[in-house]
Motif scaffolding. Structure first.
Motif, PDB file in Angstrom:
ATOM      1  N   ASN A 152       0.850  -1.193   0.000  1.00 27.28           N
ATOM      2  CA  ASN A 152       0.000   0.000   0.000  1.00 27.28           C
ATOM      3  C   ASN A 152       0.883   1.239   0.000  1.00 27.28           C
ATOM      4  OD1 ASN A 152      -1.948   1.939   0.272  1.00 27.28           O
ATOM      5  ND2 ASN A 152      -2.619   1.317   2.318  1.00 27.28           N
ATOM      6  N   LEU A 153       0.890   1.964  -1.107  1.00 24.65           N
ATOM      7  CA  LEU A 153       1.730   3.157  -1.227  1.00 24.65           C
ATOM      8  C   LEU A 153       1.012   4.439  -0.823  1.00 24.65           C
ATOM      9  CD1 LEU A 153       3.582   2.550  -4.630  1.00 24.65           C
ATOM     10  CD2 LEU A 153       4.393   2.090  -2.314  1.00 24.65           C
ATOM     11  N   ASN A 154      -0.303   4.390  -0.678  1.00 22.14           N
ATOM     12  CA  ASN A 154      -1.087   5.597  -0.382  1.00 22.14           C
ATOM     13  C   ASN A 154      -0.792   6.711  -1.388  1.00 22.14           C
ATOM     14  OD1 ASN A 154      -2.417   4.622   2.002  1.00 22.14           O
ATOM     15  ND2 ASN A 154      -0.483   4.867   3.108  1.00 22.14           N
ATOM     16  N   TYR A 155      -0.690   6.337  -2.633  1.00 22.73           N
ATOM     17  CA  TYR A 155      -0.362   7.279  -3.708  1.00 22.73           C
ATOM     18  C   TYR A 155      -1.663   7.826  -4.278  1.00 22.73           C
ATOM     19  CZ  TYR A 155       2.472   9.002  -7.644  1.00 22.73           C
ATOM     20  OH  TYR A 155       3.124   9.785  -8.561  1.00 22.73           O
ATOM     21  N   THR A 156      -1.804   9.147  -4.283  1.00 30.02           N
ATOM     22  CA  THR A 156      -3.092   9.735  -4.639  1.00 30.02           C
ATOM     23  C   THR A 156      -3.079  10.547  -5.929  1.00 30.02           C
ATOM     24  OG1 THR A 156      -2.600  11.663  -3.253  1.00 30.02           O
ATOM     25  CG2 THR A 156      -3.819   9.840  -2.226  1.00 30.02           C
ATOM     26  N   THR A 216      -5.418   4.814  -8.030  1.00 34.22           N
ATOM     27  CA  THR A 216      -6.081   6.107  -8.245  1.00 34.22           C
ATOM     28  C   THR A 216      -5.728   6.735  -9.587  1.00 34.22           C
ATOM     29  OG1 THR A 216      -4.293   7.354  -7.168  1.00 34.22           O
ATOM     30  CG2 THR A 216      -6.095   6.559  -5.766  1.00 34.22           C
TER      31      THR A 216
END
Length: 209
Positions: free
Chosen positions: A47-51, A79
């Protein structure tokens, strides 16, 4: 590892964009060794939490490999709606890439020096440059994602290669490589080493202060 992977060139004509196309998953799988394809499921644990919605990806020494970076984008960056792929190789493999895209059911348009197509609802533009990466780097614009696979022997002969790549990577950008970059200022995430044939897989985010 499975049977030999064959790339048989065909003169494929552009058929235009088709967002509703259905990927032939069995044909797609045939372009991977069995173990490599199975290991792609390991990406689901990261999970990179790339937005960001719109990115650019550099892939040096790409050969005709279009599917590894596409699947990494699909799984690690859900995303993203648009991606510009910058492929650089000393051999012109664009014809083979068009062939394998067509083989798995991906319809593309072709304009000037790039292809456009959809991959799992992401709009992809592919720009292919036939050049050694060391010759191309000075003119390279900054990019969002660096993707490297099985390129260590070639890039080890290029002085300060990792520093040059790092300097072109956007703040918040991501390096995905199966070797190296331990000395760069990256916030790394836990990643299964099985994803690298060298056992050195790294995924890191550039966080300059």
């Amino acid at each position: 590892m499975g049977t030999m992977i064959a790339y048989d060139y065909r003169n494929v004509k552009a058929k235009g964009l088709n967002k509703e196309q259905v990927i032939d998953e069995e044909k797609l799988k045939s372009y991977f060794f069995d173990e490599d394809f199975e290991n792609l499921a390991l990406l689901d644990k990261i999970n990179l939490n790339y937005t960001f919605l719109d990115v650019s990806l550099l892939y040096p020494g790409c050969g005709a490999d279009i599917f590894f970076p596409l699947i990494y984008l699909e799984k690690l960056f859900p995303t993203i709606t648009k991606a510009k792929l910058i492929f650089v190789d000393s051999e012109d493999n664009l014809g083979l890439i068009k062939t394998v895209l067509d083989e798995v059911g991906v319809s593309f348009s072709e304009k000037d020096d790039y292809l456009s197509f959809y991959w799992k609802e992401k709009l992809i533009t592919l720009h292919f440059f036939t050049s050694p990466i060391e010759d191309y780097l000075p003119n390279l614009e900054n990019f969002s994602i660096y993707f490297e696979k099985a390129f260590r022997i070639m890039r080890d002969r290029i002085p300060n290669y990792e520093k040059k790549i790092y300097s072109k990577l956007n703040k918040g950008g991501v390096i995905i490589s199966d070797t190296g970059f331990e000395e760069m200022n990256l916030s790394t995430v836990a990643v299964p080493l099985e994803l690298s044939s060298y056992g050195e897989m790294i995924i890191g985010i550039k966080e300059e202060k």
